[in-house]
Motif scaffolding. Structure first.
Motif, PDB file in Angstrom:
ATOM      1  N   ASN A  26       1.081  -1.183   0.060  1.00  0.00           N
ATOM      2  CA  ASN A  26       0.058  -0.101   0.202  1.00  0.00           C
ATOM      3  C   ASN A  26       1.016   1.296   0.092  1.00  0.00           C
ATOM      4  OD1 ASN A  26      -1.899   2.084   0.215  1.00  0.00           O
ATOM      5  ND2 ASN A  26      -3.033   1.443   2.209  1.00  0.00           N
ATOM      6  N   PHE A  27       0.943   1.852  -1.225  1.00  0.00           N
ATOM      7  CA  PHE A  27       1.633   3.032  -1.124  1.00  0.00           C
ATOM      8  C   PHE A  27       1.195   4.414  -0.104  1.00  0.00           C
ATOM      9  CE2 PHE A  27       2.798   7.034  -3.159  1.00  0.00           C
ATOM     10  CZ  PHE A  27       4.309   7.003  -3.431  1.00  0.00           C
ATOM     11  N   ASP A  28       0.156   4.140   0.315  1.00  0.00           N
ATOM     12  CA  ASP A  28      -0.400   5.087   1.363  1.00  0.00           C
ATOM     13  C   ASP A  28       0.673   5.327   2.485  1.00  0.00           C
ATOM     14  OD1 ASP A  28      -2.515   5.923  -0.221  1.00  0.00           O
ATOM     15  OD2 ASP A  28      -3.881   4.951   0.921  1.00  0.00           O
ATOM     16  N   GLU A  29       1.399   4.057   2.590  1.00  0.00           N
ATOM     17  CA  GLU A  29       2.366   4.141   3.910  1.00  0.00           C
ATOM     18  C   GLU A  29       3.502   5.199   3.666  1.00  0.00           C
ATOM     19  OE1 GLU A  29       3.585   0.366   5.497  1.00  0.00           O
ATOM     20  OE2 GLU A  29       1.773  -0.560   4.825  1.00  0.00           O
ATOM     21  N   VAL A  30       3.686   5.540   1.891  1.00  0.00           N
ATOM     22  CA  VAL A  30       4.565   6.550   1.757  1.00  0.00           C
ATOM     23  C   VAL A  30       4.075   8.034   1.737  1.00  0.00           C
ATOM     24  CG1 VAL A  30       6.399   7.239   0.027  1.00  0.00           C
ATOM     25  CG2 VAL A  30       5.955   4.833   0.386  1.00  0.00           C
ATOM     26  N   SER A  31       2.899   8.066   0.914  1.00  0.00           N
ATOM     27  CA  SER A  31       2.158   9.276   0.795  1.00  0.00           C
ATOM     28  C   SER A  31       0.893   8.899   0.359  1.00  0.00           C
ATOM     29  CB  SER A  31       2.734  10.095  -0.163  1.00  0.00           C
ATOM     30  OG  SER A  31       1.953  11.145  -0.571  1.00  0.00           O
ATOM     31  N   ARG A  32      -0.117   9.538   1.282  1.00  0.00           N
ATOM     32  CA  ARG A  32      -1.741   9.117   1.082  1.00  0.00           C
ATOM     33  C   ARG A  32      -2.335  10.544   0.284  1.00  0.00           C
ATOM     34  NH1 ARG A  32      -4.840   6.830   4.054  1.00  0.00           N
ATOM     35  NH2 ARG A  32      -3.220   5.795   5.576  1.00  0.00           N
ATOM     36  N   ASP A  33      -1.673  11.525   0.322  1.00  0.00           N
ATOM     37  CA  ASP A  33      -2.222  12.969  -0.275  1.00  0.00           C
ATOM     38  C   ASP A  33      -1.106  13.679  -0.728  1.00  0.00           C
ATOM     39  OD1 ASP A  33      -3.261  15.656  -0.300  1.00  0.00           O
ATOM     40  OD2 ASP A  33      -4.741  15.022   1.114  1.00  0.00           O
ATOM     41  N   PHE A  34      -1.112  13.939  -2.029  1.00  0.00           N
ATOM     42  CA  PHE A  34      -0.144  14.707  -2.651  1.00  0.00           C
ATOM     43  C   PHE A  34      -0.162  16.227  -2.271  1.00  0.00           C
ATOM     44  CE2 PHE A  34       0.749  17.916  -6.237  1.00  0.00           C
ATOM     45  CZ  PHE A  34       2.142  17.558  -6.489  1.00  0.00           C
ATOM     46  N   GLU A  35      -1.033  16.628  -1.870  1.00  0.00           N
ATOM     47  CA  GLU A  35      -1.259  18.225  -1.499  1.00  0.00           C
ATOM     48  C   GLU A  35      -0.637  18.424   0.097  1.00  0.00           C
ATOM     49  OE1 GLU A  35      -1.863  21.227  -2.708  1.00  0.00           O
ATOM     50  OE2 GLU A  35      -2.620  20.489  -4.538  1.00  0.00           O
ATOM     51  N   LYS A  36      -0.645  17.383   0.761  1.00  0.00           N
ATOM     52  CA  LYS A  36      -0.041  17.392   2.124  1.00  0.00           C
ATOM     53  C   LYS A  36       1.239  16.839   2.086  1.00  0.00           C
ATOM     54  CE  LYS A  36      -4.475  16.839   4.702  1.00  0.00           C
ATOM     55  NZ  LYS A  36      -5.237  15.775   5.477  1.00  0.00           N
ATOM     56  N   ASP A  37       1.659  16.326   1.275  1.00  0.00           N
ATOM     57  CA  ASP A  37       3.081  15.693   1.200  1.00  0.00           C
ATOM     58  C   ASP A  37       3.743  16.378   0.321  1.00  0.00           C
ATOM     59  OD1 ASP A  37       2.632  14.021   3.311  1.00  0.00           O
ATOM     60  OD2 ASP A  37       1.765  12.405   2.061  1.00  0.00           O
ATOM     61  N   ARG A  38       3.705  17.579  -0.376  1.00  0.00           N
ATOM     62  CA  ARG A  38       4.309  18.031  -1.492  1.00  0.00           C
ATOM     63  C   ARG A  38       6.024  18.144  -1.282  1.00  0.00           C
ATOM     64  NH1 ARG A  38       2.310  21.443  -5.867  1.00  0.00           N
ATOM     65  NH2 ARG A  38       0.066  21.474  -5.847  1.00  0.00           N
ATOM     66  N   ASN A  39       6.431  18.123   0.079  1.00  0.00           N
ATOM     67  CA  ASN A  39       7.843  18.178   0.056  1.00  0.00           C
ATOM     68  C   ASN A  39       8.402  16.718  -0.359  1.00  0.00           C
ATOM     69  OD1 ASN A  39       6.314  16.753   2.420  1.00  0.00           O
ATOM     70  ND2 ASN A  39       8.336  16.787   3.454  1.00  0.00           N
TER      71      ASN A  39
END
Length: 258
Positions: A214-227
């Motif tokens: 599950n890739f959500d363990e890396v990032s589940r929201d592009f906007e919140k994880d733009r860094n």
């Protein structure tokens, strides 16, 4: 004469449109499995196939180093094709080894696992969940035929809407046209692609044969994880560190329950 020129121009435009959409949306034909008598080497062997996500930040080297830090020695064989849709990633498995982007070598190494990282380009080009799922199934079935355990990373989170806004008018119109035909005009979401693949795995009796990460363990929201992103379609260096940490943990867990 003027009417003939106009008619010829219309016919050429129609022909161009048909060829364009055929090349973009047509499904791959099923390739014939090739014989391979090579035996796997000793020790943990891991293959990685996919698109640019495989090659942009030397993912194979990152994994080797991080697995070694965990006390696991592994040989990794990777093959990434920048810009490739899942159709091309499937076809690359059967290309001769001297052809560009061939991933046949990965199969012939007979790794214990093969990590499949794909789908971003399918979604970015608005090809639809069925296109994605169809070719992912073909990839998985090919790996299983050679006794390689597929490890599929779920459709990665990325800036789907942001990428669409940057498209030229031709690409934007073709994408909207596809969604009109395939989904009644409603834009597909990343979750739609993931759901289609999960359902097809289950319907084809593959859900117990394929490991899905599950890739959500890396990032589940592009906007919140733009860094974590270099642009709407790709991770940056920090993102790759987190992604490779995620893959490392997953492999460690797999080896623990092997």
């Amino acid at each position: 004469m003027k009417k003939k020129i106009i008619l010829s121009s219309i016919l050429l435009a129609v022909l161009f449109t048909v060829v364009y959409f055929w090349n973009k949306y047509s499904y791959a034909g099923e390739e014939k499995y090739f014989s391979s008598t090579t035996k796997p080497e000793k020790g943990l062997q891991i293959g990685i196939i996919g698109d640019s996500w495989v090659v942009r930040q030397n993912l194979d080297s990152l994994l080797v180093k991080k697995l070694s830090d965990k006390g696991i020695q592994a040989q990794i064989y990777s093959s990434g094709n920048p810009g490739a849709k899942t159709r091309m990633i499937y076809e690359n498995l059967f290309k001769d080894k001297d052809q560009e982007f061939s991933s046949k070598k990965v199969i012939e190494k007979k790794p214990d696992y093969c990590i499949v990282i794909a789908g971003v380009n399918d979604a970015a080009m608005h090809l639809g969940p069925q296109f994605y799922s169809h070719h992912m199934l073909m990839i998985v079935k090919t790996l299983l035929n050679y006794n390689i355990r597929p490890v599929v990373v779920s459709m990665p989170e990325f800036g789907l809407e942001e990428n669409f806004k940057s498209k030229n008018i031709v690409s934007a119109l073709s994408n909207k046209g596809a969604e009109l035909v395939l989904n009644g005009g409603t834009a597909f979401k990343i979750a739609d692609y993931r759901k289609a693949l999960q359902e097809d795995f289950k319907n084809n009796g593959l859900d117990q044969k394929v490991i899905v990460l599950n890739f959500d363990e890396v990032s589940r929201d592009f906007e919140k994880d733009r860094n974590l992103y270099a642009d709407p379609l790709h991770l940056n260096k920090l993102g790759y560190q987190k992604f490779s940490d995620f893959l490392t943990r997953s492999i460690v867990n797999l080896e623990g329950v092997k």
